[in-house]
Design a protein around this motif. Structure first.
Motif, mmCIF file in Angstrom:
data_model
loop_
_atom_site.group_PDB
_atom_site.id
_atom_site.type_symbol
_atom_site.label_atom_id
_atom_site.label_comp_id
_atom_site.label_asym_id
_atom_site.label_seq_id
_atom_site.Cartn_x
_atom_site.Cartn_y
_atom_site.Cartn_z
ATOM 1 N N TYR A 14 0.844 -1.202 0.000
ATOM 2 C CA TYR A 14 0.000 0.000 0.000
ATOM 3 C C TYR A 14 0.878 1.250 0.000
ATOM 4 O O TYR A 14 1.080 1.893 1.026
ATOM 5 C CB TYR A 14 -0.931 -0.002 1.210
ATOM 6 N N PHE A 35 -0.676 4.331 1.585
ATOM 7 C CA PHE A 35 -1.147 4.280 2.967
ATOM 8 C C PHE A 35 -0.854 5.619 3.626
ATOM 9 O O PHE A 35 0.268 6.111 3.580
ATOM 10 C CB PHE A 35 -0.461 3.155 3.731
ATOM 11 N N ILE A 76 -9.300 3.832 0.881
ATOM 12 C CA ILE A 76 -8.385 2.951 0.140
ATOM 13 C C ILE A 76 -8.905 1.514 0.159
ATOM 14 O O ILE A 76 -8.949 0.832 -0.864
ATOM 15 C CB ILE A 76 -6.967 3.017 0.751
ATOM 16 N N ARG A 136 -8.658 -3.875 -3.099
ATOM 17 C CA ARG A 136 -7.733 -3.205 -2.187
ATOM 18 C C ARG A 136 -7.969 -3.557 -0.716
ATOM 19 O O ARG A 136 -7.284 -3.055 0.158
ATOM 20 C CB ARG A 136 -7.837 -1.685 -2.366
ATOM 21 N N ILE A 172 -5.204 -4.655 3.915
ATOM 22 C CA ILE A 172 -5.294 -3.299 4.458
ATOM 23 C C ILE A 172 -5.103 -3.274 5.969
ATOM 24 O O ILE A 172 -4.756 -2.261 6.550
ATOM 25 C CB ILE A 172 -6.661 -2.662 4.076
#
Length: 220
Positions: free
Chosen positions: A95, A98, A115, A121, A125
């Motif tokens: 990511y 991020f 996101i 995605r 995460i």
């Protein structure tokens, strides 16, 4: 400790629980919003707005990753630990976008949720692909400042009332259990009656976001 999180149907059940949760808090709290039928919880007295601390600004590196453009003044060991987690998520976790933690050290769950809600995605995460950033996540949790549970409760109570005032009638109040603030939200997390992806919920969420202190952002 479980750090699993599901997007987008339960965007606030485990947000902060993933990285900075109070150990005794239930991680399956719903953050509902689409079903606006009447018959919700009783409204309580309003609590004053409590704005978030400003987020650190970012800049792009030569590799296209983002880092703080300045070293924020007044940052803490908690901020530094969270920044190491963020850097892990960018370098190893898959990511690169991020977001930086807020100056308070807490993660920006509004940006993280956005996101994670994108197609493809969600996987990773929480702590990076294959949970590669779990050590950094746990290190950040170990230096999180002690929470003021009364302030946490009042913040979530103000948010719950605001959500109902803005059309999410079933949004329940937080409670206190064993001296800890337990988030409100969907009255039945196991069988959600509120749709967090509905336009009405998103509008309410935007209207009420300033009610949540950094320490409880993402918990309901």
């Amino acid at each position: 400790m479980s750090f699993l999180r599901t997007y987008p149907r339960a965007t606030a059940r485990l947000r902060m629980a993933a990285l900075v949760a109070v150990p005794v808090l239930a991680f399956s709290v719903a953050c509902g919003g689409g079903d606006d039928s009447v018959g919700g919880a009783t409204k309580d007295d309003a609590i004053a707005d409590v704005p978030d601390a400003p987020a650190a600004s970012t800049a792009s590196t030569a590799k296209g990753e983002t880092e703080p453009s300045t070293r924020p003044t007044g940052r803490s060991a908690f901020y530094d630990a969270q920044m190491k987690f963020v850097q892990c998520m960018r370098a190893k976790g898959g990511y690169k976008d991020f977001p930086d933690p807020k100056l308070s050290g807490y993660l920006d769950w509004t940006k993280i949720s956005e996101i994670g809600s994108r197609p493809g995605r969600n996987d990773g995460i929480k702590a990076g692909k294959n949970n590669v950033c779990v050590p950094e996540m746990q290190a950040a949790m170990s230096v999180e400042p002690e929470r003021d549970q009364q302030k946490a409760y009042e913040s979530m109570l103000a948010h719950a009332q605001c959500m109902r005032d803005n059309g999410v009638s079933k949004f329940t109040n937080p409670t206190m259990s064993g001296g800890n603030a337990v988030p409100g939200g969907d009255p039945n997390p196991g069988s959600p009656s509120i749709d967090p992806e509905s336009p009405s919920y998103k509008q309410a969420r935007e209207a009420c976001k300033t009610k949540l202190l950094d320490i409880v952002d993402g918990m309901q």
